[in-house]
Enzyme design. Structure first.
Site, PDB file in Angstrom:
ATOM      1  N   ASP A 210      42.877  28.935  40.039  1.00 47.18           N
ATOM      2  CA  ASP A 210      41.762  29.801  40.447  1.00 47.18           C
ATOM      3  C   ASP A 210      42.248  31.151  40.960  1.00 47.18           C
ATOM      4  OD1 ASP A 210      38.977  30.231  40.741  1.00 47.18           O
ATOM      5  OD2 ASP A 210      39.089  29.800  42.878  1.00 47.18           O
ATOM      6  N   SER A 235      33.607  32.595  42.070  1.00 42.79           N
ATOM      7  CA  SER A 235      33.719  31.687  40.931  1.00 42.79           C
ATOM      8  C   SER A 235      32.416  30.916  40.788  1.00 42.79           C
ATOM      9  CB  SER A 235      34.874  30.706  41.139  1.00 42.79           C
ATOM     10  OG  SER A 235      36.096  31.389  41.313  1.00 42.79           O
ATOM     11  N   GLN A 285      36.827  30.106  32.970  1.00 44.18           N
ATOM     12  CA  GLN A 285      35.996  30.269  34.159  1.00 44.18           C
ATOM     13  C   GLN A 285      35.026  31.425  33.971  1.00 44.18           C
ATOM     14  OE1 GLN A 285      37.177  32.037  38.295  1.00 44.18           O
ATOM     15  NE2 GLN A 285      37.460  29.821  38.500  1.00 44.18           N
TER      16      GLN A 285
END
Length: 309
Positions: A210, A235, A285
């Protein structure tokens, strides 16, 4: 073992408080919410603890539902969705203050042989030739409006040795660049004993996945980032596919790119390669990428849409 690595491993060492219920700690991040990679990694740890050890995870799909509170523990509940002959499916929900903040579904597969191919690893300079965070970040400390954010970012880099192939977005704010980014990373320290097992390496890779993933979107628009500049970001979801084993304590190349951004959202995909060129992980993502309201109004007027109120 280095204290920062012990701390990181401690974050992933969840407390079992019931058969399929676990509790994890949080730590301060550069934004006033729980770091998404921490929640994803902890949820995967919780799911792994309900699956036989001969079935490693091969994919996960997740959604970030609410900002997490870094000052409170997180409770993870795991549902045993399916135990098949070759595949196992688990669902994990992260809860804080009585509300779900994160949802993860993970699939596990019994190891087996099969056809193999992969795209080649992109070119990148050796990580030893690139500056460390301690060498790079002080040069840009003046760009951070909040000095505490700069220190927290440096603290995070003490846990993860991360080296940018090119300048990071916050160093070149205002300059539009190709929506492509590369970093080498590894944890700071060597895993041994009970910590040196494939599941720990996989969960550590999930933690790092991430980081920097959405940078390629920022580069396309000349934006500085979450702590330098005026972008509001978060996110929204996170998906990973684990192709081949890897070690989180050895150099891994994270190659990321963004094919599109629109409607306040941007998409990024990443590939994690081992140093010897094996494609270990694929990541996708979507992130929230909001510009200031005044700027949104200006764009809307230019497009003939009038005021957005």
């Amino acid at each position: 073992m280095d204290a920062t690595l012990q701390y990181l491993l401690g974050l992933l060492d969840l407390e079992r408080i019931e058969e399929d219920i676990f509790r994890g700690a949080s730590h301060a991040w550069v934004t006033p919410r729980v770091f998404g990679g921490q929640v994803a990694a902890q949820a995967l740890v919780a799911a792994c603890r309900t699956v036989p050890g001969d079935r490693p995870p091969h994919s996960l799909h997740s959604y970030f539902l609410r900002p997490g509170d870094p000052g409170a523990p997180i409770v993870y509940t795991v549902d045993r969705i399916r135990d098949g002959h070759s595949f196992t499916t688990r669902r994990a929900v992260a809860v804080q203050h009585g509300q779900a903040i994160f949802h993860l579904s993970a699939s596990f597969q019994r190891t087996e042989e099969g056809l193999e191919h992969q795209e080649p690893m992109p070119e990148a300079p050796d990580p030893e030739t690139l500056p460390t965070a301690e060498e790079m970040l002080p040069r840009y400390r003046h760009l951070f409006a909040d000095p505490a954010a700069a220190e927290l970012l440096l603290e995070a880099r003490r846990m993860i040795d991360m080296r940018y192939v090119a300048e990071p977005p916050f160093a070149t704010a205002g300059q539009r660049r190709e929506p492509h980014n590369q970093v080498w990373f590894r944890i700071n320290g060597k895993l041994d004993g009970e910590h040196d097992n494939p599941l720990v390496h996989t969960c550590l890779g999930t933690y790092v996945s991430d980081m920097t993933l959405l940078d390629s979107i920022l580069l396309a628009h000349g934006r500085g980032g979450w702590v330098v500049g005026d972008i509001v970001g978060a996110s929204l979801d996170h998906a990973m596919w684990f192709h081949r084993p890897f070690r989180a304590d050895e150099w891994l190349l994270y190659d990321t790119a963004s094919p599109t951004s629109q409607a306040g959202r941007g998409l990024a995909h990443g590939r994690i390669f081992t140093r010897d060129g094996r494609l270990a992980v694929s990541v996708v993502q979507e992130g929230l990428m909001r510009v200031p309201r005044a700027e949104r109004r200006k764009v809307k007027r230019q497009e003939g849409g009038g005021s957005d109120g």
